[in-house]
Design a protein around this motif. Structure first.
Motif, PDB file in Angstrom:
ATOM      1  N   ALA A   1      41.722  33.094  -4.917  1.00 34.27           N
ATOM      2  CA  ALA A   1      41.939  32.986  -3.468  1.00 34.27           C
ATOM      3  C   ALA A   1      43.432  33.058  -3.134  1.00 34.27           C
ATOM      4  O   ALA A   1      43.832  33.719  -2.167  1.00 34.27           O
ATOM      5  N   ALA A   2      44.251  32.402  -3.940  1.00 31.56           N
ATOM      6  CA  ALA A   2      45.697  32.432  -3.708  1.00 31.56           C
ATOM      7  C   ALA A   2      46.245  33.847  -3.884  1.00 31.56           C
ATOM      8  O   ALA A   2      47.104  34.298  -3.116  1.00 31.56           O
ATOM      9  N   LYS A   3      45.742  34.548  -4.883  1.00 31.79           N
ATOM     10  CA  LYS A   3      46.194  35.920  -5.124  1.00 31.79           C
ATOM     11  C   LYS A   3      45.740  36.838  -3.977  1.00 31.79           C
ATOM     12  O   LYS A   3      46.484  37.722  -3.549  1.00 31.79           O
ATOM     13  N   GLN A   4      44.541  36.593  -3.451  1.00 23.51           N
ATOM     14  CA  GLN A   4      44.074  37.364  -2.300  1.00 23.51           C
ATOM     15  C   GLN A   4      45.015  37.167  -1.117  1.00 23.51           C
ATOM     16  O   GLN A   4      45.354  38.132  -0.419  1.00 23.51           O
ATOM     17  N   GLU A   5      45.431  35.943  -0.892  1.00 20.11           N
ATOM     18  CA  GLU A   5      46.354  35.652   0.213  1.00 20.11           C
ATOM     19  C   GLU A   5      47.693  36.356   0.005  1.00 20.11           C
ATOM     20  O   GLU A   5      48.281  36.869   0.955  1.00 20.11           O
ATOM     21  N   GLU A   6      48.158  36.388  -1.223  1.00 20.94           N
ATOM     22  CA  GLU A   6      49.416  37.082  -1.537  1.00 20.94           C
ATOM     23  C   GLU A   6      49.292  38.578  -1.232  1.00 20.94           C
ATOM     24  O   GLU A   6      50.192  39.187  -0.646  1.00 20.94           O
ATOM     25  N   ILE A   7      48.160  39.161  -1.599  1.00 14.98           N
ATOM     26  CA  ILE A   7      47.920  40.585  -1.335  1.00 14.98           C
ATOM     27  C   ILE A   7      47.849  40.832   0.165  1.00 14.98           C
ATOM     28  O   ILE A   7      48.451  41.777   0.686  1.00 14.98           O
ATOM     29  N   LEU A   8      47.121  39.984   0.875  1.00 15.42           N
ATOM     30  CA  LEU A   8      47.008  40.137   2.330  1.00 15.42           C
ATOM     31  C   LEU A   8      48.366  40.027   3.019  1.00 15.42           C
ATOM     32  O   LEU A   8      48.650  40.775   3.960  1.00 15.42           O
ATOM     33  N   ALA A   9      49.216  39.133   2.548  1.00 17.24           N
ATOM     34  CA  ALA A   9      50.556  38.986   3.128  1.00 17.24           C
ATOM     35  C   ALA A   9      51.359  40.275   2.929  1.00 17.24           C
ATOM     36  O   ALA A   9      52.060  40.730   3.838  1.00 17.24           O
ATOM     37  N   GLY A  10      51.248  40.874   1.760  1.00 20.77           N
ATOM     38  CA  GLY A  10      51.937  42.134   1.500  1.00 20.77           C
ATOM     39  C   GLY A  10      51.396  43.264   2.354  1.00 20.77           C
ATOM     40  O   GLY A  10      52.157  44.078   2.883  1.00 20.77           O
ATOM     41  N   GLN A  11      50.075  43.306   2.507  1.00 20.15           N
ATOM     42  CA  GLN A  11      49.470  44.338   3.351  1.00 20.15           C
ATOM     43  C   GLN A  11      49.887  44.154   4.810  1.00 20.15           C
ATOM     44  O   GLN A  11      50.148  45.128   5.513  1.00 20.15           O
ATOM     45  N   ARG A  12      49.972  42.903   5.242  1.00 17.82           N
ATOM     46  CA  ARG A  12      50.406  42.611   6.616  1.00 17.82           C
ATOM     47  C   ARG A  12      51.851  43.085   6.821  1.00 17.82           C
ATOM     48  O   ARG A  12      52.168  43.705   7.843  1.00 17.82           O
ATOM     49  N   LEU A  13      52.705  42.820   5.848  1.00 24.21           N
ATOM     50  CA  LEU A  13      54.100  43.251   5.934  1.00 24.21           C
ATOM     51  C   LEU A  13      54.189  44.778   5.988  1.00 24.21           C
ATOM     52  O   LEU A  13      54.953  45.336   6.785  1.00 24.21           O
ATOM     53  N   MET A  14      53.392  45.450   5.174  1.00 30.17           N
ATOM     54  CA  MET A  14      53.390  46.910   5.173  1.00 30.17           C
ATOM     55  C   MET A  14      52.956  47.431   6.536  1.00 30.17           C
ATOM     56  O   MET A  14      53.558  48.359   7.087  1.00 30.17           O
ATOM     57  N   GLN A  15      51.925  46.817   7.096  1.00 31.78           N
ATOM     58  CA  GLN A  15      51.449  47.234   8.416  1.00 31.78           C
ATOM     59  C   GLN A  15      52.533  47.034   9.469  1.00 31.78           C
ATOM     60  O   GLN A  15      52.741  47.895  10.329  1.00 31.78           O
ATOM     61  N   GLU A  16      53.259  45.926   9.397  1.00 37.45           N
ATOM     62  CA  GLU A  16      54.342  45.677  10.346  1.00 37.45           C
ATOM     63  C   GLU A  16      55.433  46.734  10.225  1.00 37.45           C
ATOM     64  O   GLU A  16      55.967  47.202  11.235  1.00 37.45           O
ATOM     65  N   LEU A  17      55.778  47.115   8.993  1.00 35.10           N
ATOM     66  CA  LEU A  17      56.790  48.154   8.791  1.00 35.10           C
ATOM     67  C   LEU A  17      56.349  49.479   9.406  1.00 35.10           C
ATOM     68  O   LEU A  17      57.134  50.157  10.072  1.00 35.10           O
ATOM     69  N   VAL A  18      55.102  49.841   9.186  1.00 36.03           N
ATOM     70  CA  VAL A  18      54.589  51.111   9.703  1.00 36.03           C
ATOM     71  C   VAL A  18      54.543  51.088  11.232  1.00 36.03           C
ATOM     72  O   VAL A  18      54.934  52.064  11.888  1.00 36.03           O
ATOM     73  N   ILE A  19      54.080  49.985  11.798  1.00 39.11           N
ATOM     74  CA  ILE A  19      54.025  49.881  13.265  1.00 39.11           C
ATOM     75  C   ILE A  19      55.420  49.994  13.869  1.00 39.11           C
ATOM     76  O   ILE A  19      55.628  50.711  14.852  1.00 39.11           O
ATOM     77  N   LYS A  20      56.374  49.299  13.276  1.00 42.72           N
ATOM     78  CA  LYS A  20      57.765  49.374  13.751  1.00 42.72           C
ATOM     79  C   LYS A  20      58.265  50.821  13.710  1.00 42.72           C
ATOM     80  O   LYS A  20      58.879  51.314  14.661  1.00 42.72           O
ATOM     81  N   HIS A  21      57.941  51.517  12.623  1.00 43.81           N
ATOM     82  CA  HIS A  21      58.359  52.913  12.477  1.00 43.81           C
ATOM     83  C   HIS A  21      57.690  53.803  13.529  1.00 43.81           C
ATOM     84  O   HIS A  21      58.352  54.630  14.164  1.00 43.81           O
ATOM     85  N   ILE A  22      56.396  53.649  13.711  1.00 47.59           N
ATOM     86  CA  ILE A  22      55.666  54.490  14.674  1.00 47.59           C
ATOM     87  C   ILE A  22      56.206  54.278  16.084  1.00 47.59           C
ATOM     88  O   ILE A  22      56.423  55.241  16.826  1.00 47.59           O
ATOM     89  N   LEU A  23      56.447  53.037  16.458  1.00 47.59           N
ATOM     90  CA  LEU A  23      56.965  52.764  17.801  1.00 47.59           C
ATOM     91  C   LEU A  23      58.355  53.360  18.003  1.00 47.59           C
ATOM     92  O   LEU A  23      58.657  53.893  19.074  1.00 47.59           O
TER      93      LEU A  23
END
Length: 108
Positions: A51-73
């Motif tokens: 479960a902890a590792k899943q949360e770590e992966i989700l945090a990384g995916q969230r960060l990646m999504q934020e980077l992409v959104i910032k770039h698209i905007l």
């Protein structure tokens, strides 16, 4: 998208920054995914560690999504309305994930 030279000169730094920033995040998510596989493969899987590792992966995916959104905007501000339309058409086309993962594909 049919950008002209002037547009590309303004967009290119955003593309370069996204590639640089996303590479480190992608490497961390990949590392965490491999660690998750090892946790799952253990003879006695530790559900709390999983479960902890899943949360770590989700945090990384969230960060990646934020980077992409910032770039698209940022990029959207430099494109014409027609170019924006084509950009979002392309993004919609590439957002389908059906059949991509090894558990979904026919692996016979």
């Amino acid at each position: 998208l049919g950008t002209d030279q002037e547009q590309w000169q303004r967009i290119e730094p955003f593309v370069t920054a996204l590639r640089r920033e996303s590479q480190a995040v992608c490497q961390e998510v990949t590392r965490a995914r491999l660690e998750l596989i090892d946790l799952l493969a253990a003879p006695q899987p530790d559900k709390q560690k999983i479960a902890a590792k899943q949360e770590e992966i989700l945090a990384g995916q969230r960060l990646m999504q934020e980077l992409v959104i910032k770039h698209i905007l940022a990029e959207k501000e430099l494109l014409t309305p027609n170019q924006c339309k084509e950009l979002f058409k392309l993004l919609r086309k590439q957002s389908d994930c059906m059949g991509q993962g090894p558990m979904i594909r026919n692996t016979k």
